[in-house]
Structure formats: structure tokens, C-alpha cells
Design an enzyme around this catalytic site. Structure first.
Site, PDB file in Angstrom:
ATOM      1  N   TYR A  75      64.060 -12.252  71.473  1.00 19.07           N
ATOM      2  CA  TYR A  75      62.600 -12.270  71.583  1.00 19.07           C
ATOM      3  C   TYR A  75      62.104 -12.072  73.017  1.00 19.07           C
ATOM      4  O   TYR A  75      60.978 -12.447  73.341  1.00 19.07           O
ATOM      5  CB  TYR A  75      62.044 -13.583  71.009  1.00 19.07           C
ATOM      6  CG  TYR A  75      61.995 -13.586  69.489  1.00 19.07           C
ATOM      7  CD1 TYR A  75      61.073 -12.808  68.796  1.00 19.07           C
ATOM      8  CD2 TYR A  75      62.868 -14.374  68.747  1.00 19.07           C
ATOM      9  CE1 TYR A  75      61.030 -12.812  67.409  1.00 19.07           C
ATOM     10  CE2 TYR A  75      62.831 -14.380  67.355  1.00 19.07           C
ATOM     11  CZ  TYR A  75      61.901 -13.597  66.701  1.00 19.07           C
ATOM     12  OH  TYR A  75      61.843 -13.588  65.324  1.00 19.07           O
TER      13      TYR A  75
ATOM     14  N   HIS B 217      61.627 -11.794  59.644  1.00 21.37           N
ATOM     15  CA  HIS B 217      61.335 -10.869  60.738  1.00 21.37           C
ATOM     16  C   HIS B 217      61.408  -9.453  60.196  1.00 21.37           C
ATOM     17  O   HIS B 217      62.197  -9.162  59.306  1.00 21.37           O
ATOM     18  CB  HIS B 217      62.384 -11.041  61.848  1.00 21.37           C
ATOM     19  CG  HIS B 217      62.322  -9.963  62.891  1.00 21.37           C
ATOM     20  ND1 HIS B 217      61.395  -9.990  63.918  1.00 21.37           N
ATOM     21  CD2 HIS B 217      63.034  -8.810  63.050  1.00 21.37           C
ATOM     22  CE1 HIS B 217      61.565  -8.910  64.680  1.00 21.37           C
ATOM     23  NE2 HIS B 217      62.544  -8.178  64.169  1.00 21.37           N
TER      24      HIS B 217
END
Ligand code: GDP
Length: 145
Positions: free
Chosen positions: A50, A116
Site C-alpha cells: 500500500y 481489494h
């Protein structure tokens, strides 16, 4: 138009036992699984994954959450995979997600939002390589992609 996207079933959805139902929705929607594994990210791995969000206020909380338990990671194949998968999962915040989408059905909140999905073809390739070696991704004939 790329033909792969990377998905993760996030820790809360995995813990609640939704992984199989989520994968069924994915394959019912016409995606083929090139690669798949269950694993637990370390905090450092979640921070790396991330990295693009490092400046966002929720970066610490998000990477803590993503390393809090097992996930399923998978490379999904379909024409127009990135866009079609984002339609299937719905908006980031499940409150805004359309009926029938994976996040509407299985998300707990904006952070623990079940899955995700890559946001571009370029990131799909980077994210697929993050989880899988070249000899772990298979085409429809059973050969390496
Ligand atoms: P996505 O592409 O729909 O996954 O959304 P983003 O790329 O904007 O954000 C990445 C992930 O960060 C999301 O999937 C959520 O898990 C988390 N996230 C996004 N917005 C927020 C927020 O406002 N607060 C918290 N705690 N997490 C968020």
C-alpha cells in the site's frame, strides 16, 4: 485493455468465512483464476503493498488491518479485467456500493471492505508479481501464462 487484475479477500471477510462465496461470485462473473494462495502479510509487506497510500491518514490503520490475519490473494483473468472487477466489487465504502456487489454483500466498513481490486492494468501486473512468481500463474490449458 488488460486481461488481469489482482484481488485479495481481506482479513475480516476471510475470518467471517466469506472467501468461498466471494470466489464463487468472481468465477460466476466470468473471471478465471490464474493463481491463488492463502497467506498472512507481515506489517512490512502490507506497507510495501500500500506504499502509494503512504501520505493518507489511514495508512497506519490500513496496513495494521491488512496484516492482522490471513487473506486470499488471486490473479484473475478476463477481458477488461480491471474495470469489470471494480464494477463487480462496488464502491470503496460499502455504504455507497450498489446492491449485489461483493462489497455490498460482504464488507464490514470502509476499511474492512471485503476485497481489494487493482485500479489499473499497470498496477495489476505489479500487484500480481508482488504475490506470485512466474511459475505460479497458469493459463486455461494448464501451462504457464
Ligand atoms: P479501493 O481502490 O476501492 O480499494 O480504495 P482506495 O485505493 O481509495 O483505498 C485503499 C483501501 O484503503 C480501501 O480498499 C480501504 O480498505 C482503505 N480505505 C479507503 N478509504 C479509507 C478511509 O477513509 N478510512 C480507512 N480507515 N480506510 C480507508
Amino acid at each position: 485493455m488488460g486481461n488481469i487484475t489482482l484481488t485479495m479477500v481481506k482479513p475480516t471477510a476471510y475470518k467471517k468465512g466469506y472467501a468461498a462465496n466471494i470466489l464463487a461470485k468472481i468465477t460466476d462473473a466470468g473471471f478465471r483464476i490464474q493463481a491463488m494462495k492463502t497467506l498472512r502479510l507481515s506489517k512490512a509487506q502490507a506497507e510495501k503493498f500500500y506504499e502509494v497510500h503512504i501520505e493518507r491518514p489511514f495508512y497506519g490503520e490500513l496496513t495494521e488491518f491488512m496484516s492482522s490475519g490471513p487473506i486470499v490473494a488471486a490473479v484473475l483473468e478476463k477481458n477488461n479485467a480491471v474495470e469489470d472487477y471494480r464494477k463487480l466489487i462496488g464502491a470503496t465504502n460499502p455504504k455507497d456500493a450498489e446492491e449485489g456487489t461483493i462489497r455490498k454483500l460482504y464488507a464490514s466498513n470502509i476499511q474492512e471492505n471485503a476485497v481489494h481490486g487493482s485500479d489499473s492494468d499497470e498496477n495489476a501486473e505489479i500487484e500480481a508479481s508482488f504475490f506470485f512468481a512466474k511459475n505460479e500463474r497458469f493459463n486455461n490449458e494448464g501451462g504457464l501464462v
